[in-house]
Write an enzyme that holds these catalytic residues in place. Structure first.
Site, PDB file in Angstrom:
ATOM      1  N   TRP A   1      16.456  29.021  29.638  1.00 28.68           N
ATOM      2  CA  TRP A   1      18.159  29.371  29.841  1.00 28.68           C
ATOM      3  C   TRP A   1      18.643  28.430  28.528  1.00 28.68           C
ATOM      4  O   TRP A   1      18.010  27.626  27.973  1.00 28.68           O
ATOM      5  CB  TRP A   1      17.945  28.118  30.649  1.00 28.68           C
ATOM      6  CG  TRP A   1      17.571  28.049  32.108  1.00 28.68           C
ATOM      7  CD1 TRP A   1      17.263  29.980  33.179  1.00 28.68           C
ATOM      8  CD2 TRP A   1      17.182  27.356  33.566  1.00 28.68           C
ATOM      9  NE1 TRP A   1      16.901  29.423  34.195  1.00 28.68           N
ATOM     10  CE2 TRP A   1      16.429  27.737  34.681  1.00 28.68           C
ATOM     11  CE3 TRP A   1      16.770  25.871  33.111  1.00 28.68           C
ATOM     12  CZ2 TRP A   1      16.119  27.718  35.511  1.00 28.68           C
ATOM     13  CZ3 TRP A   1      16.956  25.792  34.695  1.00 28.68           C
ATOM     14  CH2 TRP A   1      16.472  26.210  35.514  1.00 28.68           C
TER      15      TRP A   1
ATOM     16  N   LYS B   1      23.655  35.043  35.212  1.00 27.02           N
ATOM     17  CA  LYS B   1      23.902  33.305  34.771  1.00 27.02           C
ATOM     18  C   LYS B   1      23.248  32.670  33.512  1.00 27.02           C
ATOM     19  O   LYS B   1      24.531  32.226  33.565  1.00 27.02           O
ATOM     20  CB  LYS B   1      22.556  32.798  35.634  1.00 27.02           C
ATOM     21  CG  LYS B   1      23.250  31.090  36.044  1.00 27.02           C
ATOM     22  CD  LYS B   1      22.637  30.399  37.101  1.00 27.02           C
ATOM     23  CE  LYS B   1      23.387  29.013  37.420  1.00 27.02           C
ATOM     24  NZ  LYS B   1      22.438  28.466  38.304  1.00 27.02           N
ATOM     25  N   HIS B   2      21.928  33.364  33.328  1.00 22.75           N
ATOM     26  CA  HIS B   2      21.865  32.730  31.912  1.00 22.75           C
ATOM     27  C   HIS B   2      21.778  33.405  30.897  1.00 22.75           C
ATOM     28  O   HIS B   2      22.344  33.466  29.469  1.00 22.75           O
ATOM     29  CB  HIS B   2      20.760  32.013  32.220  1.00 22.75           C
ATOM     30  CG  HIS B   2      20.571  30.810  33.151  1.00 22.75           C
ATOM     31  ND1 HIS B   2      20.344  29.678  33.002  1.00 22.75           N
ATOM     32  CD2 HIS B   2      19.937  31.323  34.492  1.00 22.75           C
ATOM     33  CE1 HIS B   2      20.718  29.147  34.414  1.00 22.75           C
ATOM     34  NE2 HIS B   2      20.068  30.387  35.263  1.00 22.75           N
TER      35      HIS B   2
ATOM     36  N   TYR C   1      25.287  22.486  30.878  1.00 21.93           N
ATOM     37  CA  TYR C   1      25.022  24.823  30.219  1.00 21.93           C
ATOM     38  C   TYR C   1      26.105  25.155  31.507  1.00 21.93           C
ATOM     39  O   TYR C   1      27.464  25.028  32.184  1.00 21.93           O
ATOM     40  CB  TYR C   1      23.710  24.779  30.900  1.00 21.93           C
ATOM     41  CG  TYR C   1      23.798  24.471  32.753  1.00 21.93           C
ATOM     42  CD1 TYR C   1      22.965  23.165  33.050  1.00 21.93           C
ATOM     43  CD2 TYR C   1      23.894  25.931  33.365  1.00 21.93           C
ATOM     44  CE1 TYR C   1      23.075  23.213  34.003  1.00 21.93           C
ATOM     45  CE2 TYR C   1      23.982  25.989  34.211  1.00 21.93           C
ATOM     46  CZ  TYR C   1      23.452  24.312  35.468  1.00 21.93           C
ATOM     47  OH  TYR C   1      23.577  23.914  36.658  1.00 21.93           O
TER      48      TYR C   1
ATOM     49  N   HIS D   1      10.353  30.932  36.155  1.00 22.09           N
ATOM     50  CA  HIS D   1      12.014  31.332  36.272  1.00 22.09           C
ATOM     51  C   HIS D   1      12.638  31.733  35.496  1.00 22.09           C
ATOM     52  O   HIS D   1      13.465  32.613  35.890  1.00 22.09           O
ATOM     53  CB  HIS D   1      12.101  29.667  36.359  1.00 22.09           C
ATOM     54  CG  HIS D   1      13.497  29.150  37.707  1.00 22.09           C
ATOM     55  ND1 HIS D   1      13.948  28.155  38.339  1.00 22.09           N
ATOM     56  CD2 HIS D   1      14.292  30.409  37.896  1.00 22.09           C
ATOM     57  CE1 HIS D   1      14.359  27.884  38.397  1.00 22.09           C
ATOM     58  NE2 HIS D   1      15.219  29.500  38.428  1.00 22.09           N
TER      59      HIS D   1
ATOM     60  N   GLU E   1      18.653  35.554  36.561  1.00 18.08           N
ATOM     61  CA  GLU E   1      18.711  34.913  35.973  1.00 18.08           C
ATOM     62  C   GLU E   1      19.531  36.076  34.748  1.00 18.08           C
ATOM     63  O   GLU E   1      19.467  34.748  33.979  1.00 18.08           O
ATOM     64  CB  GLU E   1      16.769  35.175  35.822  1.00 18.08           C
ATOM     65  CG  GLU E   1      16.282  33.785  36.886  1.00 18.08           C
ATOM     66  CD  GLU E   1      16.581  32.583  36.188  1.00 18.08           C
ATOM     67  OE1 GLU E   1      16.282  32.868  35.287  1.00 18.08           O
ATOM     68  OE2 GLU E   1      17.224  32.377  37.520  1.00 18.08           O
TER      69      GLU E   1
END
Ligand code: NAG
Ligand code: NAG
Ligand code: NAG
Length: 364
Positions: free
Chosen positions: A72, A130-131, A80, A69, A127
């Protein structure tokens, strides 16, 4: 084999700077006073989660492996930040990785870092944006001689490297195995993780079935060069019930996107052959060894060629695809005088020689 496929070699590999050297770094989330150098200490996202999917509807990835996935940077209390730098929310992850010569990484990601709907590039962009952009040690200022986008290969490579150390399918094998009828308790599942990983993990369920696992780490130093230290999850530890948890089998291997082409039909036709662009990976004695770098030439080091699956002036009946493999006259076995090594290349032909090799299509 010469002329069926148009070959375009990849652009030269971009030069990169290097992450700043960290001396005596502290362990993230374990500091007792404020740390100022956030290139050698992840903050505020100090709890790093390597998150994995077990997708069964539809099934994605190999049936004996979980898939990635992401990676993070959660705060030390489980909250977060997200989407931290829109100027680095790149929309060309595949090209960036190619520009840094990361073809093996891309091939791995196309096998283990998959979007449920098949749009892997968009998923990787999500991914990263966002992270990834919230990871303090990936800031451009954390590189000596920074070149634009060079933190991107670092992010994807590290995520894959950590994923490879966390074989969830095997970790849970001692008693926790996919089944269409059996169910497990949360404590049985956690016991398997404690036994293998040393700590419990965050488990996530959808419709009563286990579908995600989040492993937690504190990191000593940067994500790029630091040490990942396993730890107990902070924040959400489970979205599953305490009992009656299903762990459903995947439905075999994912449906191949390429099938045998009938004589004369175009390899890009919907009836199935290679389509789009990809690599032709060499498979010999069951394992992957290099790839076809130009028509008829096999090489085990260096950069794979990107092929565009288009007929170029040759009858489509000659070279076709069979279950994802390059096929000639119905046969997918080719021959070479030896396995290439180092800078040696081997000519590949259809007449019997000492080494057999097949070429498997890998979409990129
Ligand atoms: C740890 O360092 C971070 C970053 O400087 C800081 O925000 C946090 O308050 C520190 N934690 C403690 C307990 O001092
Ligand atoms: C990717 O996109 C960025 C802009 O978002 C650009 O600066 C960079 O050159 C692109 N990289 C490649 C390899 O296309
Ligand atoms: C992306 O993911 C799917 C699985 O979800 C995979 O079958 C497919 O080959 C991948 N797409 C590309 C372009 O590699």
């Amino acid at each position: 084999m010469a002329s069926l496929l148009l070959v375009s070699l990849l652009a030269p590999v971009a030069l990169a700077g290097s992450p700043k050297t960290c001396s005596n770094p502290q362990l993230s989330c374990q500091n007792t006073t404020s740390v100022s150098d956030l290139c050698c200490f992840n903050a505020p996202g100090g709890q790093i989660l390597q998150t994995q999917f077990w997708d069964t509807n539809p099934s994605t990835g190999p049936s004996n492996s979980w898939t990635i996935h992401g990676l993070w940077p959660d705060h030390c209390d489980g909250t977060y930040d997200s989407n931290c730098d829109s100027s680095r929310a790149y929309t060309n992850i595949t090209q960036i990785l190619q520009s840094y010569g990361k073809t093996d990484l891309l091939a791995y990601m196309n096998e283990y870092w998959l979007d449920e709907n098949g749009d892997n590039e968009s998923f990787w962009e999500h991914e990263w944006g966002k992270h990834g952009t919230c990871i303090s040690t990936f800031k451009p200022s954390c590189y000596t001689g920074y070149t634009s986008t060079e933190e991107v290969p670092d992010f994807f490579q590290k995520t894959v490297d950590i994923f490879k150390t966390l074989d969830t399918y095997t970790a849970t094998n001692a008693g926790i195995v996919p089944s269409s009828s059996k169910t497990y308790t949360a404590s049985q599942i956690q016991a398997a993780f404690v036994n293998d990983f040393g700590y419990s993990v965050s488990i996530q369920c959808a419709s009563g079935a286990l579908d995600e696992v989040w492993y937690s780490f504190d990191v000593r130093g940067s994500i790029q060069t630091g040490t990942f230290v396993p730890t107990e999850p902070v924040g959400s530890t489970s979205s599953c019930s305490s009992s009656g948890i299903k762990y459903l089998p995947k439905s075999g291997s994912p449906t191949p996107t390429t099938t045998t082409t009938g004589g004369g039909s175009s390899p890009t036709g919907s009836g199935g052959s290679f389509s789009g662009s990809g690599y032709l990976n060499a498979v010999t004695s069951g394992s992957q060894k290099g790839c076809l770098i130009s028509a008829g030439t096999w090489y085990t080091s260096g950069t794979c060629a990107t092929y565009t699956a288009t007929v170029s002036g040759v009858t489509a009946t000659v070279f076709t695809a069979s279950n994802g493999f390059l096929s000639y006259g119905g046969k997918t076995t080719f021959y070479a005088a030896g396995v290439p090594s180092g800078s040696t290349q081997q000519a590949v032909s259809t007449t019997s020689k000492s080494v057999s090799v097949s070429f498997e299509w890998q979409s990129v």
